[in-house]
Each structure stands twice: as C-alpha cells, then as structure tokens.
Write a protein that holds these residues in place. Structure first.
Motif, mmCIF file in Angstrom:
data_model
loop_
_atom_site.group_PDB
_atom_site.id
_atom_site.type_symbol
_atom_site.label_atom_id
_atom_site.label_comp_id
_atom_site.label_asym_id
_atom_site.label_seq_id
_atom_site.Cartn_x
_atom_site.Cartn_y
_atom_site.Cartn_z
ATOM 1 N N LEU A 1 -66.059 67.348 45.994
ATOM 2 C CA LEU A 1 -66.554 66.294 45.113
ATOM 3 C C LEU A 1 -66.753 65.035 45.950
ATOM 4 C CD1 LEU A 1 -67.218 65.616 42.147
ATOM 5 C CD2 LEU A 1 -64.866 64.841 41.907
ATOM 6 N N VAL A 2 -67.995 64.560 46.074
ATOM 7 C CA VAL A 2 -68.282 63.408 46.925
ATOM 8 C C VAL A 2 -68.628 62.156 46.128
ATOM 9 C CG1 VAL A 2 -68.989 64.758 48.926
ATOM 10 C CG2 VAL A 2 -70.686 64.097 47.233
ATOM 11 N N LYS A 3 -68.883 62.301 44.837
ATOM 12 C CA LYS A 3 -69.212 61.151 44.001
ATOM 13 C C LYS A 3 -68.501 61.314 42.664
ATOM 14 C CE LYS A 3 -73.005 58.484 42.192
ATOM 15 N NZ LYS A 3 -74.277 58.568 41.551
ATOM 16 N N SER A 4 -68.014 60.228 42.121
ATOM 17 C CA SER A 4 -67.276 60.272 40.868
ATOM 18 C C SER A 4 -68.194 60.644 39.702
ATOM 19 C CB SER A 4 -66.641 58.906 40.599
ATOM 20 O OG SER A 4 -66.044 58.890 39.321
ATOM 21 N N LYS B 1 -60.469 65.123 41.814
ATOM 22 C CA LYS B 1 -60.532 63.827 42.494
ATOM 23 C C LYS B 1 -61.628 63.830 43.550
ATOM 24 C CE LYS B 1 -55.655 62.713 41.998
ATOM 25 N NZ LYS B 1 -54.457 62.261 42.700
ATOM 26 N N VAL B 2 -62.139 62.657 43.849
ATOM 27 C CA VAL B 2 -63.169 62.502 44.868
ATOM 28 C C VAL B 2 -62.590 62.883 46.232
ATOM 29 C CG1 VAL B 2 -64.722 60.852 45.982
ATOM 30 C CG2 VAL B 2 -64.330 60.722 43.538
ATOM 31 N N ASN B 3 -63.388 63.546 47.048
ATOM 32 C CA ASN B 3 -63.052 64.026 48.391
ATOM 33 C C ASN B 3 -62.063 65.186 48.390
ATOM 34 O OD1 ASN B 3 -64.795 62.252 49.730
ATOM 35 N ND2 ASN B 3 -63.257 60.629 49.680
ATOM 36 N N LEU C 1 -73.447 65.357 42.891
ATOM 37 C CA LEU C 1 -72.039 64.936 42.888
ATOM 38 C C LEU C 1 -71.176 65.696 43.895
ATOM 39 C CD1 LEU C 1 -71.414 64.827 39.016
ATOM 40 C CD2 LEU C 1 -71.963 62.897 40.507
#
Length: 60
Positions: free
Chosen positions: A9-12, A31-33, A54
C-alpha cells in the motif's frame, strides 16, 4: 510466471471511493508502506488492477 505477488500500500485510501477502500482491506492491507504476499491468480490480479493507483505490485 511468478507463484506469488507482493502487494504494498503506497497511498492512503482515506479519500478513495468506498469500493476501493473495501478492496484494499480485502487484500489484507491496513497501513501505508505495509506489504502482503498473495497468490498470483485472477482474483488477486483483478483486485490489484482496481486499486492500482493505491498499491505497488511486485512478482516474487
């Protein structure tokens, strides 16, 4: 062809369409990253294509 894929996941998804938020959650991303390893099949590909803005997908 890879047996598994790593989805990160790179974007919220906070401002995303509710359907996309549910797809991100169904992929197991919270969660992001953070990353998850999933099987490389048609269902996973369809879900990652839907939220490609995303996530980042890497073949393992």
């Amino acid at each position: 062809m890879a047996d598994k894929v790593r989805v990160t996941l790179v974007k919220s998804p906070i401002g995303a369409v509710p359907k996309h938020r549910r797809t991100v959650e169904a992929l197991g991303l919270k969660k992001v990253n953070k990353s998850v390893e999933l099987p490389n099949n048609a269902a996973t590909k369809g879900m990652t294509d839907q939220v490609r803005h995303l996530v980042k997908v890497e073949e393992i």
